[in-house]
Design an enzyme around this catalytic site. Structure first.
Site, PDB file in Angstrom:
ATOM      1  N   TYR A  17       0.820  -1.209   0.000  1.00 29.98           N
ATOM      2  CA  TYR A  17       0.000   0.000   0.000  1.00 29.98           C
ATOM      3  C   TYR A  17       0.860   1.268   0.000  1.00 29.98           C
ATOM      4  O   TYR A  17       0.617   2.194   0.787  1.00 29.98           O
ATOM      5  CB  TYR A  17      -0.952   0.006   1.204  1.00 29.98           C
ATOM      6  CG  TYR A  17      -1.757  -1.267   1.326  1.00 29.98           C
ATOM      7  CD1 TYR A  17      -2.710  -1.613   0.370  1.00 29.98           C
ATOM      8  CD2 TYR A  17      -1.553  -2.137   2.387  1.00 29.98           C
ATOM      9  CE1 TYR A  17      -3.430  -2.782   0.466  1.00 29.98           C
ATOM     10  CE2 TYR A  17      -2.277  -3.324   2.493  1.00 29.98           C
ATOM     11  CZ  TYR A  17      -3.209  -3.637   1.534  1.00 29.98           C
ATOM     12  OH  TYR A  17      -3.923  -4.799   1.632  1.00 29.98           O
ATOM     13  N   LYS A 274      -3.038 -16.386   8.284  1.00 33.43           N
ATOM     14  CA  LYS A 274      -2.331 -15.504   9.212  1.00 33.43           C
ATOM     15  C   LYS A 274      -1.690 -16.253  10.382  1.00 33.43           C
ATOM     16  O   LYS A 274      -0.586 -16.741  10.283  1.00 33.43           O
ATOM     17  CB  LYS A 274      -3.258 -14.383   9.692  1.00 33.43           C
ATOM     18  CG  LYS A 274      -3.556 -13.335   8.620  1.00 33.43           C
ATOM     19  CD  LYS A 274      -4.244 -12.125   9.181  1.00 33.43           C
ATOM     20  CE  LYS A 274      -4.598 -11.087   8.125  1.00 33.43           C
ATOM     21  NZ  LYS A 274      -3.443 -10.403   7.532  1.00 33.43           N
TER      22      LYS A 274
END
Length: 428
Positions: A17, A274
Site C-alpha cells: 500500500y 495468518k
C-alpha cells in the site's frame, strides 16, 4: 544494515500500500523476540500489531523455532501433487480436530487471499457439478477478504484499497452491514437488507461470504452474533453454502478459538490463515464439508481445479502443527481474557475524548475510531519514537498485540495511543 541498503530499499522496493514516488520511510528491523522488534539503531519497540494478526505467540518462540529446525533437516519443500508427507497429514488431522465435525476436508494453500480464491472457486465448481451456472456471491458492506481478484470482488466496492479495480471484477451483491454492535442489544432491522437481497436473487447466488463477528480493515467493526444466526437460517432455507473468513480472527483473537463460535453456527466452508503458523511462515487452509467436496469431485473434471506450487509446504505445516499444540494447552484463553480486560480499562474511557467517536474492544483487539484521519507519516514516526509499533489507517488506531504481551508492555501501547490523541498535528 548500511546507509546504501536503506537508500536501495527506498528507491527500488515496493512495500504494501505504498507509492514508489516519495514513499513513506520504512523502519529497519534487524531482529525480533517476544513482543519486541529491534531496530537497526538498537532501539527495541513493542509490536502492537502481531505482524498483521499473525505472531500470536510473539517472535522467536522456542517451540515454533524447534519445529522449523526439525523439519528443515528432513526437507523444506516437496510438491503436493501426487505426493504427501507427515507434516501435512498431522496438520490436517489437527485442523479437523479443532473445527466443527462437519468440516472434514482440507485444502492447503499459501496465503489467506488464496484461501478465499479457493473457497470461491469451490462453490462455482460445486454449482457446475449440480448442473447450474452460478458465479454471484452475496456479502455485506465494510468487508475485506484480501488483495487477489476474487477476494477483492467480495470486498466492499467502496473500499479505497480496491475500488479502482471494481469495473473489471465479477459483480457481486452487497447487503448493508449490521449496525448492532457485539455488546449492544440486537436490532432485527439489521437483517432486512440481507433478507431482501437473498430472497430476490437466491436462484443465482453461489454462496454467502462473511467475516464472522469482526470486520477487519474494512472498518474494524464488531457486530452482533445474532446476525450470523439469522444469516445461517437464510442460507439453509435457500440451500446456499456459507463461507466464513476467519483469516484474521481464527485461533483465539476474539476470545474464542474461532469467531463464529460466539454465534454457535457452523459454516459450509472455512478459510484460515495468518496466525495458523504463529506468524512464522506463510500458510492457509480452506476447510469444507464432505458433501461439497464429493459434489465437486463428481464434476465433469472429476477433481477440484486448483493447485498452488507451495501447497502443503512441509516447513509451514510442521510449524503450524507446533502452533496448534501450543493453542491446545489453552493458555491463550487466559492471555486473551487478560488483554481484553486491560484494553477495556485503558481504552474505553477515551470515548469522552474530543477526537474520538467510538472505542471498541473484543478479545485481544482494541480499536479507537477518531473523528479525523491520522497523518500516517507523522503518527508512525511518533509511535516509533515512543517505543511502540502501531500501524493505523484512515481514522482508526487499533492494536492486536501478541497474546504473550505483559501488563507493562500493553500499558505502554495504550498510553502512547492516549498521548497521540493529545497531539493535534498527528491528525489531518
Amino acid at each position: 544494515m548500511s546507509q546504501s541498503d536503506t537508500l536501495f530499499d527506498y528507491k527500488h522496493i515496493w512495500h504494501p500500500y505504498s507509492s514508489m514516488i516519495n514513499p513513506h520511510p520504512c523502519y529497519t528491523v534487524i531482529s525480533a523476540k517476544g513482543v519486541y522488534l529491534k531496530l537497526k539503531n538498537g532501539k527495541n519497540i513493542i509490536d502492537g500489531m502481531s505482524s498483521w494478526w499473525s505472531a500470536i505467540h510473539g517472535y522467536n518462540h522456542p517451540v515454533l523455532n524447534k519445529a522449523l529446525k526439525k523439519q528443515i533437516r528432513k526437507m523444506s519443500h516437496v510438491m503436493f501433487g501426487g505426493i504427501t508427507h507427515p507434516a501435512a497429514i498431522a496438520l490436517c488431522r489437527q485442523l479437523i480436530s479443532l473445527t466443527p465435525k462437519k468440516l472434514d476436508c482440507v485444502f492447503l494453500s499459501d496465503s489467506g487471499s488464496v484461501s478465499i480464491e479457493v473457497a470461491i472457486k469451490m462453490l462455482i465448481q460445486y454449482w457446475q457439478s449440480l448442473g447450474q451456472t452460478r458465479k454471484t456471491f452475496l456479502t455485506i458492506r465494510n468487508g475485506y477478504h484480501g488483495d487477489t481478484f476474487a477476494a477483492i470482488s467480495v470486498s466492499d466496492p467502496n473500499n479505497s484499497f480496491h475500488k479502482i479495480y471494481h469495473n473489471i471484477l465479477l459483480k457481486n451483491l452487497f447487503a448493508d452491514a449490521p449496525v448492532s454492535s457485539f455488546h449492544d442489544n440486537w436490532n432485527n432491522s439489521d437483517i432486512i437488507s440481507f433478507t431482501k437481497i437473498i430472497e430476490k436473487n437466491s436462484y443465482k447466488i453461489a454462496g454467502v461470504i462473511l467475516e464472522p463477528i469482526v470486520q477487519g480493515v474494512g472498518g474494524m467493526r464488531f457486530y452482533h452474533p445474532t446476525y450470523l444466526k439469522k444469516i445461517k437460517i437464510l442460507c439453509e432455507y435457500y440451500s446456499i453454502p456459507l463461507i466464513f473468513d476467519e483469516i484474521a480472527t481464527g485461533f483465539g483473537r476474539t476470545g474464542k478459538i474461532f469467531a463464529f463460535e460466539h454465534a454457535d453456527v457452523i459454516p459450509d466452508i472455512l478459510c484460515l490463515g495468518k496466525s495458523i503458523t504463529g506468524g512464522t511462515i506463510t500458510l492457509a487452509a480452506t476447510l469444507t464439508s464432505r458433501y461439497i467436496a464429493n459434489t465437486i469431485s463428481q464434476s465433469e473434471t472429476n477433481c477440484f481445479m486448483h493447485g498452488p506450487t507451495y501447497m502443503g509446504n512441509p516447513l509451514a505445516c510442521a510449524v503450524a502443527n507446533a502452533n496448534i499444540k501450543i493453542l491446545k494447552t489453552n493458555i491463550w484463553k487466559k492471555q486473551v481474557y487478560n488483554i481484553e480486560k486491560q484494553l477495556s480499562t485503558s481504552l474505553l474511557p477515551l470515548i469522552d475524548h474530543p477526537y474520538v467517536i467510538d472505542v471498541r474492544v473484543l478479545g485481544a483487539i482494541g480499536v479507537v475510531e477518531c473523528s479525523r484521519s491520522v497523518n500516517m507519516l507523522l503518527i508512525q514516526k511518533f509511535f516509533v519514537e515512543h517505543g511502540v509499533w502501531i500501524r493505523p489507517f484512515k481514522k482508526l488506531i487499533y492494536i492486536i498485540p501478541p497474546y504473550i504481551i505483559s501488563t507493562q508492555a500493553l500499558n505502554k501501547l495504550t498510553n502512547v495511543i492516549i498521548d497521540a490523541l493529545n497531539h493535534d498535528f498527528l491528525f489531518l
